[in-house]
Design a protein around this motif. Structure first.
Motif, PDB file in Angstrom:
ATOM      1  N   GLY B  28      59.309  70.297  -0.102  1.00  0.00           N
ATOM      2  CA  GLY B  28      60.327  70.778   0.817  1.00  0.00           C
ATOM      3  C   GLY B  28      60.375  70.023   2.130  1.00  0.00           C
ATOM      4  N   HIS B  29      59.808  68.821   2.159  1.00  0.00           N
ATOM      5  CA  HIS B  29      59.805  68.026   3.389  1.00  0.00           C
ATOM      6  C   HIS B  29      61.200  67.496   3.707  1.00  0.00           C
ATOM      7  CE1 HIS B  29      55.248  66.987   3.066  1.00  0.00           C
ATOM      8  NE2 HIS B  29      55.461  68.207   3.511  1.00  0.00           N
ATOM      9  N   ASP B  30      61.523  67.532   4.994  1.00  0.00           N
ATOM     10  CA  ASP B  30      62.816  67.007   5.414  1.00  0.00           C
ATOM     11  C   ASP B  30      62.791  65.488   5.586  1.00  0.00           C
ATOM     12  OD1 ASP B  30      63.014  69.990   7.164  1.00  0.00           O
ATOM     13  OD2 ASP B  30      64.566  69.373   5.755  1.00  0.00           O
ATOM     14  N   TYR B  50      66.100  61.864   7.878  1.00  0.00           N
ATOM     15  CA  TYR B  50      65.692  63.089   8.542  1.00  0.00           C
ATOM     16  C   TYR B  50      66.061  64.327   7.745  1.00  0.00           C
ATOM     17  CZ  TYR B  50      63.842  61.640  13.060  1.00  0.00           C
ATOM     18  OH  TYR B  50      63.048  61.147  14.073  1.00  0.00           O
ATOM     19  N   GLY B  51      66.830  64.144   6.699  1.00  0.00           N
ATOM     20  CA  GLY B  51      67.253  65.280   5.894  1.00  0.00           C
ATOM     21  C   GLY B  51      68.501  64.929   5.112  1.00  0.00           C
ATOM     22  N   VAL B  52      69.092  65.933   4.490  1.00  0.00           N
ATOM     23  CA  VAL B  52      70.283  65.702   3.668  1.00  0.00           C
ATOM     24  C   VAL B  52      71.379  65.034   4.500  1.00  0.00           C
ATOM     25  CG1 VAL B  52      72.120  66.864   2.406  1.00  0.00           C
ATOM     26  CG2 VAL B  52      69.752  67.588   2.094  1.00  0.00           C
ATOM     27  N   GLU B  63      68.197  44.498   1.808  1.00  0.00           N
ATOM     28  CA  GLU B  63      69.481  44.523   1.110  1.00  0.00           C
ATOM     29  C   GLU B  63      69.622  45.764   0.250  1.00  0.00           C
ATOM     30  OE1 GLU B  63      69.930  39.670   0.841  1.00  0.00           O
ATOM     31  OE2 GLU B  63      68.965  40.795  -0.764  1.00  0.00           O
ATOM     32  N   SER B  64      68.649  46.629   0.301  1.00  0.00           N
ATOM     33  CA  SER B  64      68.710  47.860  -0.469  1.00  0.00           C
ATOM     34  C   SER B  64      69.484  48.928   0.291  1.00  0.00           C
ATOM     35  CB  SER B  64      67.292  48.366  -0.760  1.00  0.00           C
ATOM     36  OG  SER B  64      66.600  48.590   0.453  1.00  0.00           O
ATOM     37  N   THR B  65      69.909  49.947  -0.433  1.00  0.00           N
ATOM     38  CA  THR B  65      70.574  51.105   0.173  1.00  0.00           C
ATOM     39  C   THR B  65      69.882  52.368  -0.315  1.00  0.00           C
ATOM     40  OG1 THR B  65      72.187  51.234  -1.609  1.00  0.00           O
ATOM     41  CG2 THR B  65      72.812  49.963   0.341  1.00  0.00           C
ATOM     42  N   VAL B  66      70.036  53.442   0.428  1.00  0.00           N
ATOM     43  CA  VAL B  66      69.444  54.721   0.055  1.00  0.00           C
ATOM     44  C   VAL B  66      70.483  55.816   0.199  1.00  0.00           C
ATOM     45  CG1 VAL B  66      67.051  54.137   0.645  1.00  0.00           C
ATOM     46  CG2 VAL B  66      68.584  55.067   2.400  1.00  0.00           C
ATOM     47  N   SER B  67      70.194  56.943  -0.405  1.00  0.00           N
ATOM     48  CA  SER B  67      71.036  58.117  -0.270  1.00  0.00           C
ATOM     49  C   SER B  67      70.145  59.350  -0.202  1.00  0.00           C
ATOM     50  CB  SER B  67      72.008  58.229  -1.451  1.00  0.00           C
ATOM     51  OG  SER B  67      71.302  58.388  -2.666  1.00  0.00           O
ATOM     52  N   ARG B  68      70.673  60.407   0.399  1.00  0.00           N
ATOM     53  CA  ARG B  68      69.921  61.664   0.492  1.00  0.00           C
ATOM     54  C   ARG B  68      70.905  62.808   0.305  1.00  0.00           C
ATOM     55  NH1 ARG B  68      65.325  63.285   3.638  1.00  0.00           N
ATOM     56  NH2 ARG B  68      64.348  64.912   2.372  1.00  0.00           N
ATOM     57  N   ILE B  69      71.187  63.092  -0.935  1.00  0.00           N
ATOM     58  CA  ILE B  69      72.122  64.161  -1.282  1.00  0.00           C
ATOM     59  C   ILE B  69      71.390  65.488  -1.426  1.00  0.00           C
ATOM     60  CG2 ILE B  69      73.802  64.925  -3.005  1.00  0.00           C
ATOM     61  CD1 ILE B  69      74.314  61.974  -3.606  1.00  0.00           C
ATOM     62  N   ARG B  70      70.136  65.407  -1.844  1.00  0.00           N
ATOM     63  CA  ARG B  70      69.300  66.606  -1.978  1.00  0.00           C
ATOM     64  C   ARG B  70      68.014  66.405  -1.187  1.00  0.00           C
ATOM     65  NH1 ARG B  70      69.644  65.692  -7.583  1.00  0.00           N
ATOM     66  NH2 ARG B  70      67.387  65.927  -7.715  1.00  0.00           N
ATOM     67  N   THR B  71      67.455  67.461  -0.676  1.00  0.00           N
ATOM     68  CA  THR B  71      66.239  67.371   0.129  1.00  0.00           C
ATOM     69  C   THR B  71      65.106  66.685  -0.623  1.00  0.00           C
ATOM     70  OG1 THR B  71      66.772  69.354   1.389  1.00  0.00           O
ATOM     71  CG2 THR B  71      64.453  68.724   1.319  1.00  0.00           C
ATOM     72  N   GLU B  72      64.975  66.999  -1.905  1.00  0.00           N
ATOM     73  CA  GLU B  72      63.818  66.541  -2.648  1.00  0.00           C
ATOM     74  C   GLU B  72      63.947  65.131  -3.207  1.00  0.00           C
ATOM     75  OE1 GLU B  72      65.789  69.043  -3.312  1.00  0.00           O
ATOM     76  OE2 GLU B  72      66.345  69.127  -5.433  1.00  0.00           O
ATOM     77  N   ALA B  92      57.464  57.917   0.874  1.00  0.00           N
ATOM     78  CA  ALA B  92      56.618  58.899   1.544  1.00  0.00           C
ATOM     79  C   ALA B  92      57.473  60.030   2.099  1.00  0.00           C
ATOM     80  CB  ALA B  92      55.812  58.250   2.665  1.00  0.00           C
ATOM     81  N   SER B  93      56.842  61.158   2.358  1.00  0.00           N
ATOM     82  CA  SER B  93      57.556  62.273   2.975  1.00  0.00           C
ATOM     83  C   SER B  93      56.672  62.940   4.014  1.00  0.00           C
ATOM     84  CB  SER B  93      57.990  63.298   1.923  1.00  0.00           C
ATOM     85  OG  SER B  93      56.877  64.008   1.416  1.00  0.00           O
ATOM     86  N   SER B  94      57.308  63.671   4.922  1.00  0.00           N
ATOM     87  CA  SER B  94      56.561  64.428   5.929  1.00  0.00           C
ATOM     88  C   SER B  94      57.441  65.557   6.428  1.00  0.00           C
ATOM     89  CB  SER B  94      56.134  63.531   7.091  1.00  0.00           C
ATOM     90  OG  SER B  94      57.259  63.164   7.870  1.00  0.00           O
TER      91      SER B  94
END
Lengths: 112, 114
Positions: B28-30, B50-52, B63-72, B92-94
Motif C-alpha cells: 500500500g505504499h504511495d 508520489y502516487g496514482v 528513454e524509458s517511460t512509466v505509468s501509475r494507474i494503480r497504487t500497487e 522500490a517503494s516507500s
C-alpha cells in the motif's frame, strides 16, 4: 541537492569492527540518514536509520554527530557474508519534490 | 519481508523491441521508484512516483517511460530497446511523506538487449 560522499572501498578481516563514514554536508533539517547493504545482483536492503546521536540494532550501530554533516556506520565483528556495497542516503530534492538518490557507496571486502 | 515483486527476473531481447518491466507491491505504499544500475556501479534514479497519476523523471536521463494507474503497480516501458539499455533495473517503494522513509526493493530485472 543533498549528496553523500563515502570511501570507494574498504578491506577488513573476519572478526574485526568496521566503521564506514559518510559525509552529507547539505542534509536538510528534518531529514534522516539511512544506510543500505547491497549484494551482487540483488536490490539494496535497509540496515539502519537515524536522525542524531546513536542508534543501534541487531546488525549495526549508527553514530551521528551534533552537526549531522556526517554519519558513521559501525559493523561489529564482520564475517565473510558482510562483503557487500554499503550506501548512505539522505533526502534529495528533484524539481522541488523529495526523492532518494544513491551515491557511489562503499565496497567492503572481508577477508578470512 | 518486503512484498515487492519484479518480473521478469531476466530478459534477453533484440534491438527495436518494445518491452515492459513489471513492478508490483502489496504494502500500500504511495511512493515508488525505478533505479538503473550497471555492474559494479551506483544506482541511478530514473523515475519516481508520489502516487496514482503522479510520475517524475529522476536525475539520470532515460528513454524509458512509466505509468501509475494503480497504487500497487508501477511498470516501466521501453518503446524501442537498444544495446545501450542493457542494465539492471530495480524497483522500490516507500511510504509517502516521511523524511525517515525506508526503501523496499524488488529483486530487479536484468535486461540484455542484443
Amino acid at each position: 541537492l543533498a549528496k553523500t560522499t563515502q570511501p570507494i572501498s574498504m578491506d577488513s578481516y573476519e572478526g574485526q569492527e568496521v566503521n564506514i563514514t559518510c559525509s552529507h554536508n547539505n542534509i536538510a533539517t528534518n531529514d534522516y540518514i539511512t544506510w543500505y547493504q547491497q549484494f551482487p545482483s540483488q536490490g539494496p536492503r535497509f540496515i539502519i536509520q537515524g536522525y542524531k546521536t546513536k542508534v543501534t540494532n541487531e546488525v549495526a550501530s549508527l553514530f551521528i554527530p551534533a552537526d549531522r554533516k556526517s554519519s558513521t556506520l559501525s559493523l561489529p565483528r564482520v564475517s565473510l557474508s558482510d562483503t557487500a556495497v554499503y550506501y548512505c542516503l539522505v533526502g534529495d530534492r528533484q524539481a522541488g519534490r523529495r526523492a532518494l538518490t544513491f551515491g557511489s557507496g562503499t565496497r567492503l571486502q572481508v577477508q578470512p | 519481508e518486503a512484498d515487492i515483486y519484479q518480473t521478469p527476473r531476466y530478459l534477453v531481447i533484440g534491438t527495436g523491441k518494445k518491452i515492459t518491466l513489471e513492478c508490483s507491491q502489496t504494502m500500500g505504499h504511495d511512493k515508488m521508484y525505478w533505479y538503473q544500475q550497471d555492474p559494479g556501479m551506483e544506482l541511478h534514479l530514473i523515475h519516481y512516483s508520489y502516487g496514482v497519476n503522479s510520475t517524475e523523471k529522476g536525475d539520470l536521463s532515460s528513454e524509458s517511460t512509466v505509468s501509475r494507474i494503480r497504487t500497487e503497480h508501477f511498470p516501466l516501458t521501453l518503446e524501442s530497446a537498444r544495446p545501450s539499455h542493457t542494465s539492471q533495473y530495480l524497483c522500490a517503494s516507500s511510504e509517502l511523506g516521511a523524511t525517515n522513509e525506508k526503501l523496499f526493493f524488488g529483486s530487479g530485472t536484468q535486461l540484455s538487449v542484443l
